[in-house]
Design a protein around this motif. Structure first.
Motif, PDB file in Angstrom:
ATOM      1  N   ASP A 227      -6.802 -16.601  -7.129  1.00 29.83           N
ATOM      2  CA  ASP A 227      -6.084 -16.055  -5.972  1.00 29.83           C
ATOM      3  C   ASP A 227      -7.100 -15.492  -4.991  1.00 29.83           C
ATOM      4  O   ASP A 227      -7.982 -14.733  -5.411  1.00 29.83           O
ATOM      5  CB  ASP A 227      -5.198 -14.885  -6.429  1.00 29.83           C
ATOM      6  N   ALA A 228      -6.941 -15.833  -3.728  1.00 25.51           N
ATOM      7  CA  ALA A 228      -7.938 -15.388  -2.740  1.00 25.51           C
ATOM      8  C   ALA A 228      -8.110 -13.872  -2.779  1.00 25.51           C
ATOM      9  O   ALA A 228      -9.224 -13.353  -2.708  1.00 25.51           O
ATOM     10  CB  ALA A 228      -7.530 -15.847  -1.350  1.00 25.51           C
ATOM     11  N   GLY A 229      -7.020 -13.150  -2.939  1.00 24.89           N
ATOM     12  CA  GLY A 229      -7.082 -11.694  -2.929  1.00 24.89           C
ATOM     13  C   GLY A 229      -7.869 -11.131  -4.100  1.00 24.89           C
ATOM     14  O   GLY A 229      -8.332  -9.983  -4.064  1.00 24.89           O
ATOM     15  N   GLY A 265     -10.464 -22.994   0.606  1.00 30.23           N
ATOM     16  CA  GLY A 265      -9.740 -21.726   0.546  1.00 30.23           C
ATOM     17  C   GLY A 265      -9.647 -21.079   1.907  1.00 30.23           C
ATOM     18  O   GLY A 265     -10.111 -21.637   2.909  1.00 30.23           O
ATOM     19  N   PRO A 266      -9.044 -19.879   1.984  1.00 29.30           N
ATOM     20  CA  PRO A 266      -8.900 -19.207   3.283  1.00 29.30           C
ATOM     21  C   PRO A 266     -10.259 -18.836   3.879  1.00 29.30           C
ATOM     22  O   PRO A 266     -11.164 -18.439   3.137  1.00 29.30           O
ATOM     23  CB  PRO A 266      -8.086 -17.947   2.949  1.00 29.30           C
ATOM     24  N   PRO A 267     -10.397 -18.962   5.193  1.00 32.35           N
ATOM     25  CA  PRO A 267     -11.710 -18.785   5.835  1.00 32.35           C
ATOM     26  C   PRO A 267     -12.350 -17.429   5.551  1.00 32.35           C
ATOM     27  O   PRO A 267     -13.574 -17.352   5.402  1.00 32.35           O
ATOM     28  CB  PRO A 267     -11.416 -18.924   7.328  1.00 32.35           C
ATOM     29  N   GLU A 268     -11.536 -16.363   5.424  1.00 31.66           N
ATOM     30  CA  GLU A 268     -12.142 -15.041   5.244  1.00 31.66           C
ATOM     31  C   GLU A 268     -12.853 -14.922   3.893  1.00 31.66           C
ATOM     32  O   GLU A 268     -13.709 -14.054   3.708  1.00 31.66           O
ATOM     33  CB  GLU A 268     -11.117 -13.915   5.445  1.00 31.66           C
ATOM     34  N   VAL A 269     -12.494 -15.790   2.956  1.00 31.93           N
ATOM     35  CA  VAL A 269     -13.151 -15.715   1.640  1.00 31.93           C
ATOM     36  C   VAL A 269     -14.393 -16.627   1.590  1.00 31.93           C
ATOM     37  O   VAL A 269     -15.337 -16.375   0.847  1.00 31.93           O
ATOM     38  CB  VAL A 269     -12.162 -16.111   0.514  1.00 31.93           C
ATOM     39  N   LEU A 270     -14.365 -17.690   2.385  1.00 35.49           N
ATOM     40  CA  LEU A 270     -15.473 -18.662   2.312  1.00 35.49           C
ATOM     41  C   LEU A 270     -16.693 -18.166   3.105  1.00 35.49           C
ATOM     42  O   LEU A 270     -17.038 -18.702   4.156  1.00 35.49           O
ATOM     43  CB  LEU A 270     -15.018 -20.032   2.843  1.00 35.49           C
ATOM     44  N   GLU A 303      -5.214 -19.609  -2.206  1.00 36.31           N
ATOM     45  CA  GLU A 303      -6.078 -19.682  -3.397  1.00 36.31           C
ATOM     46  C   GLU A 303      -7.430 -20.258  -3.008  1.00 36.31           C
ATOM     47  O   GLU A 303      -7.536 -21.021  -2.048  1.00 36.31           O
ATOM     48  CB  GLU A 303      -5.453 -20.597  -4.435  1.00 36.31           C
ATOM     49  N   VAL A 304      -8.432 -19.899  -3.797  1.00 33.44           N
ATOM     50  CA  VAL A 304      -9.741 -20.521  -3.594  1.00 33.44           C
ATOM     51  C   VAL A 304      -9.942 -21.502  -4.744  1.00 33.44           C
ATOM     52  O   VAL A 304      -9.724 -21.155  -5.914  1.00 33.44           O
ATOM     53  CB  VAL A 304     -10.879 -19.480  -3.630  1.00 33.44           C
ATOM     54  N   GLU A 305     -10.342 -22.699  -4.397  1.00 32.06           N
ATOM     55  CA  GLU A 305     -10.520 -23.741  -5.409  1.00 32.06           C
ATOM     56  C   GLU A 305     -11.952 -24.281  -5.285  1.00 32.06           C
ATOM     57  O   GLU A 305     -12.409 -24.561  -4.176  1.00 32.06           O
ATOM     58  CB  GLU A 305      -9.521 -24.846  -5.127  1.00 32.06           C
ATOM     59  N   VAL A 306     -12.624 -24.367  -6.421  1.00 28.19           N
ATOM     60  CA  VAL A 306     -13.994 -24.896  -6.410  1.00 28.19           C
ATOM     61  C   VAL A 306     -14.051 -26.101  -7.345  1.00 28.19           C
ATOM     62  O   VAL A 306     -13.598 -26.013  -8.491  1.00 28.19           O
ATOM     63  CB  VAL A 306     -15.007 -23.849  -6.935  1.00 28.19           C
ATOM     64  N   VAL A 307     -14.553 -27.216  -6.859  1.00 30.04           N
ATOM     65  CA  VAL A 307     -14.754 -28.381  -7.727  1.00 30.04           C
ATOM     66  C   VAL A 307     -16.240 -28.709  -7.717  1.00 30.04           C
ATOM     67  O   VAL A 307     -16.871 -28.753  -6.658  1.00 30.04           O
ATOM     68  CB  VAL A 307     -13.989 -29.630  -7.238  1.00 30.04           C
ATOM     69  N   THR A 308     -16.782 -28.904  -8.909  1.00 30.49           N
ATOM     70  CA  THR A 308     -18.211 -29.202  -9.027  1.00 30.49           C
ATOM     71  C   THR A 308     -18.375 -30.518  -9.779  1.00 30.49           C
ATOM     72  O   THR A 308     -17.724 -30.719 -10.805  1.00 30.49           O
ATOM     73  CB  THR A 308     -18.914 -28.119  -9.880  1.00 30.49           C
TER      74      THR A 308
END
Ligand SMILES: Nc1nc2c(ncn2[C@@H]2O[C@H](COP(=O)(O)OP(=O)(O)OP(=O)(O)O)[C@@H](O)[C@H]2O)c(=O)[nH]1
Length: 369
Positions: A227-229, A265-270, A303-308
């Motif tokens: 969750d971004a928060g 994800g949302p810009p404020e988190v990236l 949400e923030v999602e990371v794929v590696t």
């Protein structure tokens, strides 16, 4: 980017079916008519029964020799079907999904991979295979080891999924498989969904192809979502995606040649600082020191999602365990077979033939007169 997912055998077609559910182009190939009918999302005209003349549509019972033969016999029909689906627009990557331990998938996938490479030399062939559970016994392990060897000479990369690593506690096996399959599809679909998409710094098909064109070595896809928060440190979330719990293969990621990281994800988190901190860490960690990156700020996202994706891996405990077990088994089996042959020879040597004991028919006749 155009990807075509081809499932071979029961495990492979179940995975391909899930890809079809999330709108990927997919087709299913199997020796078992029942298993093909059981699929839910791949349209009937994209389900191909092979080897009917050998198995009567009943599967090959974990025998990869029959799986190979079934694919070989029906290869012209399979390639025609694939050609008609492809049409005039090139496919960037063929993803072949299958179970390493069975018969249809293990036997048939290398045959299909080779034919695709020959017919479509500009497309990549990437194998996505599930490694057998330890408790399945020796045959699936042998099937897996031999298939790994074959595919390593044909495919561009092998994305191996270790069922042992993903199976949790006392999960019953069909639920465990279902969950594993969802995990695989979620990760790969998330990765593919971010290719050729507009963003801050984007990944295109040629980046993905570069990373996956890794001379038949292993690749693994890591994933992390939050969750971004709740994301206190984006760099830690990114690192989590490729540290051991994020991957589905026991692998030494330091042996990787290439990597690719996509963050959505949302810009404020990236935040750039956080992202670069994690990328620097990963770049220094892997042997090849080449990481491709894509950032996708999306104001609608919560949400923030990371794929590696890490490729060019040649050190993996999951793989080594299978190869060593298969080799040791083969060695002791060959020895036992040799001993059995020697004993048989010793036991039977010195026995006469029938004609040494019985008089010939006409002699017997003459004798009788
Ligand atoms: N991750 C995952 N692995 C599976 C699944 N089904 C089977 N497997 C694994 O795949 C191997 C068996 O492969 P299958 O696909 O069932 O066999 P097949 O290729 O259809 O060959 P035959 O059944 O012999 O005709 C075993 O080692 C299982 O552990 C699945 O749905 N998900």
């Amino acid at each position: 980017m155009r990807a075509l997912i081809i499932g071979v055998g029961q495990c492979g077609t179940k995975i391909a079916d899930l890809f079809s559910l999330v709108d990927f182009e997919a087709l299913a190939i199997n020796t078992s008519r029942g298993d093909l009918e059981y699929l839910k999302h791949i349209p009937a005209e994209r389900r191909i029964l092979i080897g009917e003349s050998i198995t009567g549509g009943k599967g090959v019972n974990a025998n990869p020799l029959l799986g190979r033969e079934a694919m070989k016999r029906d290869l012209p029909m399979v390639m025609r079907k694939i050609g008609s689906i492809i049409g005039y627009e090139d496919v960037d990557i063929f993803f072949l999904t299958f179970g390493f331990g069975g018969g249809t998938g293990a036997g048939g996938t290398p045959v299909l991979a080779e034919a695709l490479k020959e017919e479509y030399p500009d497309s990549l062939v990437v194998a996505i295979g599930a490694l057998p559970l330890r408790e399945e016994g020796i045959r699936p392990t042998i099937n897996a080891a031999i298939t790994i060897d074959k595919l390593s000479k044909i495919a561009d990369s092998i994305i191996a999924i270790d069922n042992n690593k993903l199976k949790e506690g006392n999960d019953d096996i069909s639920h465990a498989y279902e969950r594993i399959n969802y995990t695989i599809v979620e990760r790969i679909a998330s990765l593919l969904a971010l290719v050729d998409v507009p963003g801050e710094q984007t990944l295109d098909a040629s980046d993905l192809k570069f990373v996956l064109k890794a001379f038949g070595s292993f690749a693994t896809v890591g994933y992390a979502k939050a969750d971004a928060g709740k994301v206190k440190s984006l760099s830690r979330l990114i690192i989590r995606s490729f540290e051991s719990e994020g991957l589905y293969l026991d692998a030494n990621i330091e042996s990787a040649l290439y990597g690719l990281v996509a963050v959505h994800g949302p810009p404020e988190v990236l935040k750039a600082g956080d992202i670069f901190e994690a990328l620097d860490y990963l770049t220094n960690k892997i042997r090849g020191k080449q990481i491709f990156r894509g950032f996708y700020p999306d104001p609608r996202e919560r949400e923030v999602e990371v794929v590696t994706l890490l490729s060019g891996i040649y050190e993996s405990r999951s793989i080594e365990e299978i190869i060593v077990t298969a080799k040791n088994y083969a060695k002791s089996f060959m020895k036992a077979k040799e001993e059995a042959e020697t004993r048989k020879r010793e036991l039977l040597s010195g026995l006469p033939d029938f004609d040494d004991i019985y008089p010939a028919e006409d002699e017997a006749g003459e004798g009788g007169e």
